[in-house]
Design a protein around this motif. Structure first.
Motif, short mmCIF file in Angstrom:
data_model
loop_
_atom_site.label_atom_id
_atom_site.label_comp_id
_atom_site.label_asym_id
_atom_site.label_seq_id
_atom_site.Cartn_x
_atom_site.Cartn_y
_atom_site.Cartn_z
N ASP A 192 -10.15 -17.41 -17.55
CA ASP A 192 -8.71 -17.23 -17.74
C ASP A 192 -8.08 -16.28 -16.73
OD1 ASP A 192 -9.62 -14.76 -18.57
OD2 ASP A 192 -8.92 -14.93 -20.62
N CYS A 193 -8.87 -15.84 -15.74
CA CYS A 193 -8.31 -14.95 -14.72
C CYS A 193 -9.19 -15.01 -13.48
CB CYS A 193 -8.19 -13.52 -15.23
SG CYS A 193 -9.77 -12.70 -15.54
N THR A 194 -8.85 -14.23 -12.50
CA THR A 194 -9.68 -14.14 -11.31
C THR A 194 -9.94 -12.68 -10.99
OG1 THR A 194 -7.79 -14.15 -9.81
CG2 THR A 194 -8.81 -16.29 -10.30
N ILE A 195 -11.04 -12.45 -10.27
CA ILE A 195 -11.36 -11.12 -9.74
C ILE A 195 -11.58 -11.29 -8.24
CG2 ILE A 195 -12.36 -10.27 -11.88
CD1 ILE A 195 -15.14 -10.84 -10.69
N GLU A 215 -15.19 -10.19 -20.46
CA GLU A 215 -16.62 -10.31 -20.19
C GLU A 215 -17.01 -9.22 -19.21
OE1 GLU A 215 -17.53 -14.09 -18.36
OE2 GLU A 215 -16.31 -13.69 -16.60
N SER A 216 -18.29 -8.93 -19.08
CA SER A 216 -18.68 -7.87 -18.15
C SER A 216 -18.53 -8.37 -16.72
CB SER A 216 -20.12 -7.42 -18.41
OG SER A 216 -21.03 -8.40 -17.95
N LEU A 217 -18.30 -7.43 -15.83
CA LEU A 217 -18.20 -7.79 -14.41
C LEU A 217 -19.49 -8.45 -13.95
CD1 LEU A 217 -16.93 -7.77 -11.61
CD2 LEU A 217 -17.60 -5.36 -11.39
N ALA A 218 -20.64 -7.94 -14.43
CA ALA A 218 -21.93 -8.54 -14.07
C ALA A 218 -22.00 -10.00 -14.51
CB ALA A 218 -23.07 -7.74 -14.68
N ALA A 219 -21.56 -10.30 -15.73
CA ALA A 219 -21.59 -11.67 -16.23
C ALA A 219 -20.70 -12.57 -15.38
CB ALA A 219 -21.15 -11.71 -17.69
N MET A 256 -21.47 -2.81 -17.44
CA MET A 256 -20.79 -2.01 -18.45
C MET A 256 -19.27 -2.03 -18.28
SD MET A 256 -23.42 -1.15 -20.10
CE MET A 256 -22.86 0.05 -21.28
N VAL A 257 -18.77 -2.76 -17.29
CA VAL A 257 -17.33 -2.78 -17.01
C VAL A 257 -16.74 -4.12 -17.45
CG1 VAL A 257 -15.62 -2.76 -15.16
CG2 VAL A 257 -17.57 -1.21 -15.07
N PRO A 258 -15.77 -4.10 -18.36
CA PRO A 258 -15.14 -5.36 -18.75
C PRO A 258 -14.19 -5.86 -17.66
CG PRO A 258 -14.15 -3.54 -19.96
CD PRO A 258 -15.27 -2.96 -19.14
N VAL A 259 -14.16 -7.15 -17.49
CA VAL A 259 -13.25 -7.76 -16.52
C VAL A 259 -11.82 -7.62 -17.00
CG1 VAL A 259 -12.44 -10.00 -15.66
CG2 VAL A 259 -14.86 -9.41 -15.51
N THR A 260 -10.96 -7.19 -16.07
CA THR A 260 -9.52 -7.24 -16.28
C THR A 260 -8.96 -8.09 -15.15
OG1 THR A 260 -9.27 -5.19 -15.00
CG2 THR A 260 -9.38 -4.99 -17.40
N PRO A 261 -7.90 -8.83 -15.41
CA PRO A 261 -7.35 -9.70 -14.36
C PRO A 261 -7.05 -8.90 -13.10
CG PRO A 261 -6.33 -10.21 -16.46
CD PRO A 261 -7.17 -8.97 -16.68
#
Ligand code: FES
Length: 100
Positions: free
Chosen positions: A9-12, A25-29, A75-80
């Motif tokens: 639902d977003c991009t990094i 979701e985690s950045l690692a995932a 350990m870091v959750p994804v934010t858009p």
């Protein structure tokens, strides 16, 4: 190797490349689902390292995230719009205002 079971639902931005992700979701995932396996390089030999434990214990997932070094990607959750990059070698500790 890894396959998503739910839609993104977003991009990094990873090392200058836009990747699909899912908020929370985690950045690692997110990176693993996008096919990224090497998250950092060791300080001594430069060998590639990627997530092992996915629970904050091994530190093999260290990356630079939103300008901060030594961030555990698991350990870091994804934010858009999260901006991250691989970590190369040793990074210093963050400077504090109290340091003399
Ligand atoms: S994968 Fe082990 S600390 Fe992140």
């Amino acid at each position: 190797m890894f396959r998503r079971t739910e839609p993104t639902d977003c991009t990094i931005l990873w090392d200058g490349q836009e990747l699909p992700a899912r908020s929370g979701e985690s950045l690692a995932a997110a990176l693993l689902a996008a096919g990224v396996l090497a998250f950092r390089e060791t300080a001594v030999s430069g060998a590639a390292r990627g997530p092992l434990c996915l629970m904050g214990a091994c530190f093999d997932c260290l990356v630079e995230a939103d300008g901060k070094p030594n961030v555990q990607a698991c350990m870091v959750p994804v934010t858009p719009g999260l901006v991250a990059a691989p970590q190369h070698g040793v990074r210093g500790l963050p400077e504090t205002e109290d340091a003399a």
